[in-house]
Design a protein around this motif. Sequence first.
Motif, PDB file in Angstrom:
ATOM      1  N   LEU A  34       0.923  -1.154  -0.068  1.00  0.00           N
ATOM      2  CA  LEU A  34      -0.001   0.023  -0.088  1.00  0.00           C
ATOM      3  C   LEU A  34       0.893   1.199   0.052  1.00  0.00           C
ATOM      4  O   LEU A  34       0.413   2.422  -0.644  1.00  0.00           O
ATOM      5  CB  LEU A  34      -0.991   0.066   1.154  1.00  0.00           C
ATOM      6  N   LYS A  35       1.990   1.100   0.255  1.00  0.00           N
ATOM      7  CA  LYS A  35       3.035   2.376   0.428  1.00  0.00           C
ATOM      8  C   LYS A  35       3.206   2.914  -0.987  1.00  0.00           C
ATOM      9  O   LYS A  35       3.567   4.115  -1.309  1.00  0.00           O
ATOM     10  CB  LYS A  35       4.284   2.043   1.108  1.00  0.00           C
ATOM     11  N   LYS A  36       3.220   1.723  -1.778  1.00  0.00           N
ATOM     12  CA  LYS A  36       3.189   2.368  -3.240  1.00  0.00           C
ATOM     13  C   LYS A  36       2.077   2.770  -4.119  1.00  0.00           C
ATOM     14  O   LYS A  36       2.305   2.892  -5.446  1.00  0.00           O
ATOM     15  CB  LYS A  36       3.954   0.898  -4.054  1.00  0.00           C
ATOM     16  N   VAL A  37       1.090   2.723  -3.490  1.00  0.00           N
ATOM     17  CA  VAL A  37      -0.179   2.949  -4.171  1.00  0.00           C
ATOM     18  C   VAL A  37      -0.629   4.418  -3.571  1.00  0.00           C
ATOM     19  O   VAL A  37      -0.449   4.881  -2.549  1.00  0.00           O
ATOM     20  CB  VAL A  37      -1.190   2.096  -3.637  1.00  0.00           C
ATOM     21  N   ASN A  38      -0.865   5.145  -4.602  1.00  0.00           N
ATOM     22  CA  ASN A  38      -1.380   6.733  -4.590  1.00  0.00           C
ATOM     23  C   ASN A  38      -2.582   6.757  -4.235  1.00  0.00           C
ATOM     24  O   ASN A  38      -3.467   5.766  -4.131  1.00  0.00           O
ATOM     25  CB  ASN A  38      -1.210   7.442  -5.880  1.00  0.00           C
ATOM     26  N   HIS A  39      -2.798   7.636  -3.165  1.00  0.00           N
ATOM     27  CA  HIS A  39      -4.195   8.364  -2.570  1.00  0.00           C
ATOM     28  C   HIS A  39      -4.586   6.908  -1.558  1.00  0.00           C
ATOM     29  O   HIS A  39      -5.758   7.128  -1.266  1.00  0.00           O
ATOM     30  CB  HIS A  39      -5.197   8.359  -3.842  1.00  0.00           C
ATOM     31  N   ILE A  40      -3.705   6.296  -0.986  1.00  0.00           N
ATOM     32  CA  ILE A  40      -4.053   5.600  -0.257  1.00  0.00           C
ATOM     33  C   ILE A  40      -3.057   5.992   1.278  1.00  0.00           C
ATOM     34  O   ILE A  40      -1.746   6.050   1.015  1.00  0.00           O
ATOM     35  CB  ILE A  40      -3.871   3.851  -0.312  1.00  0.00           C
ATOM     36  N   LYS A  41      -3.584   6.335   2.284  1.00  0.00           N
ATOM     37  CA  LYS A  41      -3.105   6.642   3.505  1.00  0.00           C
ATOM     38  C   LYS A  41      -2.954   5.443   4.689  1.00  0.00           C
ATOM     39  O   LYS A  41      -4.231   4.961   4.707  1.00  0.00           O
ATOM     40  CB  LYS A  41      -3.544   7.862   4.363  1.00  0.00           C
ATOM     41  N   ILE A  42      -1.756   5.315   5.264  1.00  0.00           N
ATOM     42  CA  ILE A  42      -1.715   4.170   6.281  1.00  0.00           C
ATOM     43  C   ILE A  42      -1.742   4.629   7.709  1.00  0.00           C
ATOM     44  O   ILE A  42      -0.979   5.798   7.761  1.00  0.00           O
ATOM     45  CB  ILE A  42      -0.601   3.257   6.037  1.00  0.00           C
ATOM     46  N   LEU A  43      -2.426   4.424   8.642  1.00  0.00           N
ATOM     47  CA  LEU A  43      -2.516   5.174   9.826  1.00  0.00           C
ATOM     48  C   LEU A  43      -1.416   4.359  10.915  1.00  0.00           C
ATOM     49  O   LEU A  43      -1.243   5.279  11.861  1.00  0.00           O
ATOM     50  CB  LEU A  43      -3.929   4.907  10.367  1.00  0.00           C
ATOM     51  N   VAL A  44      -0.824   3.445  10.576  1.00  0.00           N
ATOM     52  CA  VAL A  44      -0.031   2.905  11.525  1.00  0.00           C
ATOM     53  C   VAL A  44       1.435   2.845  10.814  1.00  0.00           C
ATOM     54  O   VAL A  44       2.217   1.648  11.218  1.00  0.00           O
ATOM     55  CB  VAL A  44      -0.531   1.518  12.078  1.00  0.00           C
ATOM     56  N   GLU A  45       1.957   3.658  10.213  1.00  0.00           N
ATOM     57  CA  GLU A  45       3.172   3.423   9.578  1.00  0.00           C
ATOM     58  C   GLU A  45       4.406   3.538  10.662  1.00  0.00           C
ATOM     59  O   GLU A  45       5.281   2.976  10.390  1.00  0.00           O
ATOM     60  CB  GLU A  45       3.262   4.685   8.841  1.00  0.00           C
ATOM     61  N   ASP A  46       3.938   4.152  11.651  1.00  0.00           N
ATOM     62  CA  ASP A  46       5.141   4.165  12.768  1.00  0.00           C
ATOM     63  C   ASP A  46       5.349   2.793  13.651  1.00  0.00           C
ATOM     64  O   ASP A  46       6.306   2.704  14.373  1.00  0.00           O
ATOM     65  CB  ASP A  46       4.955   5.248  13.801  1.00  0.00           C
ATOM     66  N   GLU A  47       4.608   2.022  13.579  1.00  0.00           N
ATOM     67  CA  GLU A  47       4.622   0.818  14.035  1.00  0.00           C
ATOM     68  C   GLU A  47       4.657  -0.342  13.052  1.00  0.00           C
ATOM     69  O   GLU A  47       3.534  -0.899  12.804  1.00  0.00           O
ATOM     70  CB  GLU A  47       3.328   0.505  15.147  1.00  0.00           C
ATOM     71  N   LEU A  48       5.897  -0.586  12.774  1.00  0.00           N
ATOM     72  CA  LEU A  48       6.037  -1.894  11.874  1.00  0.00           C
ATOM     73  C   LEU A  48       5.774  -3.174  12.184  1.00  0.00           C
ATOM     74  O   LEU A  48       5.565  -3.980  11.929  1.00  0.00           O
ATOM     75  CB  LEU A  48       7.376  -1.681  11.248  1.00  0.00           C
TER      76      LEU A  48
END
Length: 788
Positions: A371-385
């Motif tokens: 999903l990091k490579k998909v535009n217009h999609i925001k991930i809410l838990v990026e800081d906790e891998l």
Amino acid sequence: MDASLEKIADPTLAEMGKNLKEAMKMLEDSQRRTEEENGKKLVSGDIPGPLQGSGQDMVSILQLVQNLMHGDEDEEPQSTRIQNIGEQGHIALLGHSLGAYISTLDKEKLRKLTTRILSDTTLWLCRIFRYENGCAYFHEEEREGLAKICRLAIHSRYEDFVVDGFNVLYNKKPVIYLSAAARPGLGQYLCNQLGLPFPCLCRVPCNTMFGSQHQMDVAFLEKLIKDDIERGKLPLLLVANAGTAAVGHTDKIGRLKELCEQYGIWLHVEGVNLATLALGYVSSSVLAATKCDSMTLTPGPWLGLPAVPAVTLYKHDDPALTLVAGLTSNKPADKLRALPLWLSLQYLGLDGIVERIKHACQLSQRLQESLKKVNHIKILVEDELSSPVVVFRFFQELPGSDPVLKAIPVPSMAPSAVGRERHSCDALNRWLGEQLKQLVPASGLTVMDLEVEGVCIRFSPLMTAAVLGTRGEDVDQLVACIQSQLPVLTCTLQLREEFKQEVTAAAGLLHVDDPNWPGIGVVRYEHANDDKSSLKLDPEGEKIHAGLLKKLNELESDLTFKMGPEYKSMKSCIYVGMASDDVDISELVETIAVTAREIEENSRLLENMTEVVRKGIQEAQVQLQKANEERLLEEGVLRQIPVVGSVLNWFSPVQASQKGRTFNLTAGSLESTEHTYVYKVQGTGVTPPQTPSGTRTKQRLPGQKPFKRSLRGSDALSETSSVSHVEDLEKMEHLSSGPEQDALETTSPEPPPGAPSPQEAEPLGAPQSRVQRPEDDRPQVEDAESLR
């Protein structure tokens, strides 16, 4: 497995395993049997009957259970989530039957067996999840363990609670601290179970400026604890999250543990991230949970085991207080709750347990990286891998919007453009989540509405992957489906504002703000008799919108149109669906307005014509009655007698003229039929005017659907070239046919003698005094008076 069952010395135990296998096979094959029987359902499955005196065999009873389980599949065919019960599930289900069988043993054997099962299961769970020297309490309800822990904390902090009861709590009220991101209803459940008033709960806010939006604010918590101590209250227990119920964030458990030790507060931890304690690498925030006073685990969903209990691990040295709190019991039935889990853990083994949890974590990491490579999609838990929960949503920065305000929308700004933009994105995300759930049911997605971020989509494989059998291919399919839906979402969001402006500028149309509709927008046609200030039912408007919906769906465009009530009234509206391509909004709005206006005009024309016809019939009845009275006066009374009238008519015939009436729909008036009888010609009357049509005639290429913008570039060039080519052909045809046509006109033969010239020819259908029919052998009628 049958051969292994034969080796069991206890025949009852072997028979139990065999019967369970046959019963599960029969119930799991019910779908195939239903298809073979063409969906026929037994009457006994729906209508309860009397208990049979002779009894029924096991197969008939299981057949009844099968019909009760799958009897409503025809009514609800879209059952999205069906639990995948494999052989490990059969082992867990066998534990319930085995527990009932074990309870029939004598007391001494039952005590030894239950003690062994309880101690083994507790030891295995403590070692797997790194909780040293802990005790275990097995319970069916997930929150039940926390309620018993709160009771244990009350008994530990209030020494006289057993004797004085609520008087001790009244003099020094206990306080239970919950995170604002805790699961809904948890605090109310604890108060109901413990008999405490709601003021005993303290809601700790999450971080708003620094850190995660779903982590407990430790500094604010310490301030709350100091304030409660100054007011004479007793800080009792703190519930921390290792993976919140919504987005899977983990609190700063290490700092919380230090704070609890400082003020003597019991620390309880729960959450889905506790499953990662079984892995080789664990994040420091989750690893700190092993030092807490208690934790609640849910191994059933994590490992895909049906009907296994939840487990609360705790540390306490006083067995008397744990017995009073209900965490331990002397009843063998309570100890046998661990039997299904005891069987399942042995069947899976340590490697199988770790592999299932590791597989779920890999699925979440795979989706997060994609999903990091998909535009217009925001991930809410990026800081906790390390979190096995992925929460994402669709967003798009429109021109002129502030990205800072877009990232953190404020509730007070809802009336502004930011608020409207958030509502639009919420509707689109809700639509996207429902589409993904249908396209990839094995993903186990959940659509949720967060207070700050809005509507989001959650992927939590630890809670669903083992049950639904989610694989890496399902995650790839999920990403592909998201990418395929993005053009529809972006195009729809861009066209919403233009649609609103066009509808507002159009006469007779009203734009309706419905935040729950994910399409381009909602529009309502305001007819002449529409009461704009009223929200009551509007039958005339409903009829117009129903006809408009039918006309719009007949256009066969890519857009979908629906009709439904407005969210705050009962008036009908037209809901315009999602747009997958560039749509000509001006043409769409104009088509809606013109079509609705034509439907209203046609409806009025029909009503007016009905009224005119009714009045014409009444007038014709009056004129016919007058004609009968005149004929009676003209002929006399004697001619009305049957026998006498025949004799008089034979001696003295009456020369009565034909009098009739015809109704002209165009003019709306009664006319005499004398002209028809005299001239033998039907009058044409007035030519009705053409129905006005205001629809914009737009030239389209073959195969081009309505509401598409004009093609540009090469397509436009090809279109103009084709049009110019057609014009050139028409010019050449005109030049080639001009001289020949003139020659034909000059060499045309002269009309025969007596034939009327073209200038003297009368229009077709006009009344003529002289009717000529050359083909008729009858003598020609020279004068109309000779007809009389």
